[in-house]
Design a protein around this motif. Structure first.
Motif, PDB file in Angstrom:
ATOM      1  N   GLU A   1      18.969  21.814  14.138  1.00 18.99           N
ATOM      2  CA  GLU A   1      17.555  21.935  14.486  1.00 18.99           C
ATOM      3  C   GLU A   1      17.384  22.513  15.885  1.00 18.99           C
ATOM      4  OE1 GLU A   1      15.682  18.094  14.097  1.00 18.99           O
ATOM      5  OE2 GLU A   1      14.713  18.745  12.244  1.00 18.99           O
ATOM      6  N   GLU A   2      16.338  23.303  16.048  1.00 17.69           N
ATOM      7  CA  GLU A   2      15.946  23.759  17.369  1.00 17.69           C
ATOM      8  C   GLU A   2      15.110  22.682  18.061  1.00 17.69           C
ATOM      9  OE1 GLU A   2      14.350  27.771  17.514  1.00 17.69           O
ATOM     10  OE2 GLU A   2      15.060  28.100  15.468  1.00 17.69           O
ATOM     11  N   TYR A   3      15.045  22.757  19.386  1.00 19.30           N
ATOM     12  CA  TYR A   3      14.176  21.832  20.112  1.00 19.30           C
ATOM     13  C   TYR A   3      12.725  21.982  19.673  1.00 19.30           C
ATOM     14  CZ  TYR A   3      18.076  20.887  23.301  1.00 19.30           C
ATOM     15  OH  TYR A   3      19.283  20.506  23.833  1.00 19.30           O
ATOM     16  N   LEU A   4      12.324  23.207  19.341  1.00 22.03           N
ATOM     17  CA  LEU A   4      10.947  23.439  18.905  1.00 22.03           C
ATOM     18  C   LEU A   4      10.622  22.720  17.610  1.00 22.03           C
ATOM     19  CD1 LEU A   4      10.348  27.232  19.671  1.00 22.03           C
ATOM     20  CD2 LEU A   4       9.442  25.255  20.893  1.00 22.03           C
ATOM     21  N   ASP A   5      11.638  22.352  16.842  1.00 20.46           N
ATOM     22  CA  ASP A   5      11.421  21.660  15.577  1.00 20.46           C
ATOM     23  C   ASP A   5      11.630  20.154  15.688  1.00 20.46           C
ATOM     24  OD1 ASP A   5      10.878  24.083  14.265  1.00 20.46           O
ATOM     25  OD2 ASP A   5      13.014  24.461  13.967  1.00 20.46           O
ATOM     26  N   ARG A   6      11.738  19.673  16.931  1.00 23.67           N
ATOM     27  CA  ARG A   6      11.922  18.239  17.158  1.00 23.67           C
ATOM     28  C   ARG A   6      10.659  17.687  17.811  1.00 23.67           C
ATOM     29  NH1 ARG A   6      17.982  18.308  19.936  1.00 23.67           N
ATOM     30  NH2 ARG A   6      19.000  19.586  18.324  1.00 23.67           N
ATOM     31  N   PRO A   7       9.789  17.034  17.041  1.00 26.23           N
ATOM     32  CA  PRO A   7       8.495  16.591  17.586  1.00 26.23           C
ATOM     33  C   PRO A   7       8.604  15.547  18.687  1.00 26.23           C
ATOM     34  CG  PRO A   7       8.873  15.665  15.395  1.00 26.23           C
ATOM     35  CD  PRO A   7       9.958  16.668  15.629  1.00 26.23           C
ATOM     36  N   GLY A   8       9.743  14.901  18.826  1.00 25.17           N
ATOM     37  CA  GLY A   8       9.870  13.838  19.802  1.00 25.17           C
ATOM     38  C   GLY A   8      10.217  14.284  21.203  1.00 25.17           C
ATOM     39  N   ASP A   9      10.312  15.586  21.462  1.00 27.28           N
ATOM     40  CA  ASP A   9      10.715  16.077  22.784  1.00 27.28           C
ATOM     41  C   ASP A   9       9.805  17.216  23.226  1.00 27.28           C
ATOM     42  OD1 ASP A   9      12.046  16.566  25.113  1.00 27.28           O
ATOM     43  OD2 ASP A   9      13.990  17.020  24.200  1.00 27.28           O
ATOM     44  N   PRO A  10       8.501  16.924  23.507  1.00 26.89           N
ATOM     45  CA  PRO A  10       7.563  17.998  23.848  1.00 26.89           C
ATOM     46  C   PRO A  10       7.889  18.699  25.162  1.00 26.89           C
ATOM     47  CG  PRO A  10       6.539  15.851  24.153  1.00 26.89           C
ATOM     48  CD  PRO A  10       7.839  15.611  23.459  1.00 26.89           C
ATOM     49  N   ALA A  11       8.499  17.987  26.116  1.00 29.87           N
ATOM     50  CA  ALA A  11       8.807  18.609  27.408  1.00 29.87           C
ATOM     51  C   ALA A  11       9.836  19.727  27.237  1.00 29.87           C
ATOM     52  CB  ALA A  11       9.314  17.558  28.387  1.00 29.87           C
ATOM     53  N   THR A  12      10.877  19.471  26.459  1.00 34.09           N
ATOM     54  CA  THR A  12      11.883  20.509  26.209  1.00 34.09           C
ATOM     55  C   THR A  12      11.289  21.646  25.395  1.00 34.09           C
ATOM     56  OG1 THR A  12      13.612  18.811  26.245  1.00 34.09           O
ATOM     57  CG2 THR A  12      14.192  20.948  25.314  1.00 34.09           C
TER      58      THR A  12
ATOM     59  N   ALA B   1      18.434  29.101  25.420  1.00 33.82           N
ATOM     60  CA  ALA B   1      19.660  29.663  24.846  1.00 33.82           C
ATOM     61  C   ALA B   1      20.078  28.880  23.611  1.00 33.82           C
ATOM     62  CB  ALA B   1      20.766  29.662  25.892  1.00 33.82           C
ATOM     63  N   HIS B   2      19.939  27.568  23.671  1.00 40.51           N
ATOM     64  CA  HIS B   2      20.258  26.714  22.522  1.00 40.51           C
ATOM     65  C   HIS B   2      19.420  27.103  21.315  1.00 40.51           C
ATOM     66  CE1 HIS B   2      19.306  23.105  20.046  1.00 40.51           C
ATOM     67  NE2 HIS B   2      20.565  22.774  20.247  1.00 40.51           N
ATOM     68  N   ASP B   3      18.101  27.191  21.503  1.00 41.97           N
ATOM     69  CA  ASP B   3      17.221  27.527  20.388  1.00 41.97           C
ATOM     70  C   ASP B   3      17.421  28.967  19.935  1.00 41.97           C
ATOM     71  OD1 ASP B   3      16.211  24.982  20.510  1.00 41.97           O
ATOM     72  OD2 ASP B   3      14.118  25.616  20.429  1.00 41.97           O
ATOM     73  N   GLY B   4      17.668  29.864  20.889  1.00 36.29           N
ATOM     74  CA  GLY B   4      17.876  31.256  20.521  1.00 36.29           C
ATOM     75  C   GLY B   4      19.115  31.447  19.662  1.00 36.29           C
ATOM     76  N   LEU B   5      20.193  30.758  20.009  1.00 37.19           N
ATOM     77  CA  LEU B   5      21.423  30.843  19.230  1.00 37.19           C
ATOM     78  C   LEU B   5      21.198  30.346  17.804  1.00 37.19           C
ATOM     79  CD1 LEU B   5      24.485  31.274  18.969  1.00 37.19           C
ATOM     80  CD2 LEU B   5      24.809  28.985  19.931  1.00 37.19           C
ATOM     81  N   ILE B   6      20.511  29.221  17.678  1.00 36.86           N
ATOM     82  CA  ILE B   6      20.241  28.677  16.349  1.00 36.86           C
ATOM     83  C   ILE B   6      19.313  29.606  15.569  1.00 36.86           C
ATOM     84  CG2 ILE B   6      19.140  26.767  15.106  1.00 36.86           C
ATOM     85  CD1 ILE B   6      20.160  24.917  17.324  1.00 36.86           C
ATOM     86  N   SER B   7      18.293  30.151  16.251  1.00 39.73           N
ATOM     87  CA  SER B   7      17.353  31.060  15.582  1.00 39.73           C
ATOM     88  C   SER B   7      18.074  32.249  14.969  1.00 39.73           C
ATOM     89  CB  SER B   7      16.305  31.563  16.584  1.00 39.73           C
ATOM     90  OG  SER B   7      15.481  30.524  17.041  1.00 39.73           O
ATOM     91  N   LEU B   8      18.983  32.850  15.734  1.00 40.70           N
ATOM     92  CA  LEU B   8      19.687  34.029  15.241  1.00 40.70           C
ATOM     93  C   LEU B   8      20.543  33.705  14.017  1.00 40.70           C
ATOM     94  CD1 LEU B   8      20.679  35.557  18.677  1.00 40.70           C
ATOM     95  CD2 LEU B   8      19.108  36.566  17.010  1.00 40.70           C
ATOM     96  N   ARG B   9      21.003  32.478  13.913  1.00 43.31           N
ATOM     97  CA  ARG B   9      21.805  32.078  12.761  1.00 43.31           C
ATOM     98  C   ARG B   9      20.955  31.598  11.584  1.00 43.31           C
ATOM     99  NH1 ARG B   9      26.286  28.015  14.944  1.00 43.31           N
ATOM    100  NH2 ARG B   9      26.959  28.212  12.755  1.00 43.31           N
ATOM    101  N   LYS B  10      19.638  31.426  11.830  1.00 44.81           N
ATOM    102  CA  LYS B  10      18.743  30.969  10.768  1.00 44.81           C
ATOM    103  C   LYS B  10      17.828  32.062  10.234  1.00 44.81           C
ATOM    104  CE  LYS B  10      18.197  25.992  11.254  1.00 44.81           C
ATOM    105  NZ  LYS B  10      17.212  24.891  11.440  1.00 44.81           N
TER     106      LYS B  10
END
Length: 266
Positions: free
Chosen positions: A35-46, A205-214
């Motif tokens: 999961e990307e941080y954007l898809d984790r509702p419990g961490d709005p700051a990130t 970078a974390h979310d971007g890496l996952i996005s490119l693989r999804k």
């Protein structure tokens, strides 16, 4: 002995690899379920940090300009085009469309009430030709034919395959043309991850890496379009520097009446 009955169940989008039904072995290994941080509702700051990094990245790579140009190309004959942006995020694409096209009317939407509240508090909330709405792209609360173009930019990969099927059905129901712009599926584009780190730090970078693989391949989108239960005309193509561009429409599209278009509130 009689042979066992053939499996007559229709293909399930849940079993669709993001590289398409004929995805190679390496492509299936390349795919990730993280999961990307954007898809984790419990961490709005990130999530906010990721959105800020994504905004910088898109401005630096002229992504907003490319998506605005592609959206304008889908206006067709409309003199006062009605545009629905799905997954608007920071709203910069919607605002760019309004600035470049003085007759356009834009509804910027997102599934997150927090994101929409921030859009309403910013320039879009004060713009006379803009609306900001909480909408689920897979179940759009709007009448059929309410828009000329519905656009989703750089967010398709956040949806599961069954979500993509629902988006294709709903987007082509409410708009004459559904435009989807996302990354092109190829490992070479992992070279962009260091730039994502520079624009948004480790979280981006974390979310971007996952996005490119999804991200979905063109073959996967075309196959999923065949599962949505509506006859669609779908075109897919590559656009520089590394975008998958999808346009989808229904032959049965009919514009909504003026009264039904005014049912949503700002």
């Amino acid at each position: 002995m009689n042979p066992p009955p053939a499996d007559t169940d229709p293909p399930s989008p849940l079993r669709m690899p993001r590289g398409g039904p004929a995805a190679t072995r390496w492509d299936r290994l390349y795919e990730t379920a993280r999961e990307e941080y954007l898809d984790r509702p419990g961490d709005p700051a990130t999530a906010r940090r990721v959105l800020r990094g994504l905004d910088r990245f898109q401005r630096l790579t002229l992504g907003y300009r490319t998506c605005a140009r592609l959206t304008a190309a889908a206006f067709g004959p409309a003199r006062r085009p009605r545009v629905l942006e799905l997954g608007a995020g920071c709203g910069r694409l919607s605002y760019g469309i309004l600035r470049a096209h003085p007759t356009a009317r834009v509804t910027a939407s997102d599934v997150s009430p927090r994101v929409v509240a921030e859009l309403r508090a910013g320039p879009l909330g004060r713009h006379p030709r803009a609306r900001c709405e909480v909408l689920d792209a897979t179940a759009i609360d709007a009448p059929a034919g309410a828009y000329d173009v519905a656009v989703m930019a750089m967010s398709l990969h956040h949806l599961t395959p069954d979500g993509v099927v629902a988006l294709l059905g709903e987007g082509t129901r409410v708009a004459r043309t559904l435009l989807l712009v996302d990354g092109w599926r190829h490992p070479l584009y992992l070279a962009a991850v260091p730039l994502m780190f520079l624009t948004g730090g480790p979280a981006h970078a974390h979310d971007g890496l996952i996005s490119l693989r999804k991200v979905y391949s063109a073959a996967a989108v075309r196959t999923l379009a065949g599962m949505c239960g509506a006859p669609l005309t779908v075109h897919t193509r590559f656009a520089l520097p590394g975008y998958l561009v999808v346009t989808a429409s229904r032959s049965s599209y009919a514009p909504a009446t003026a009264d039904s278009r005014l049912r949503t509130r700002k």
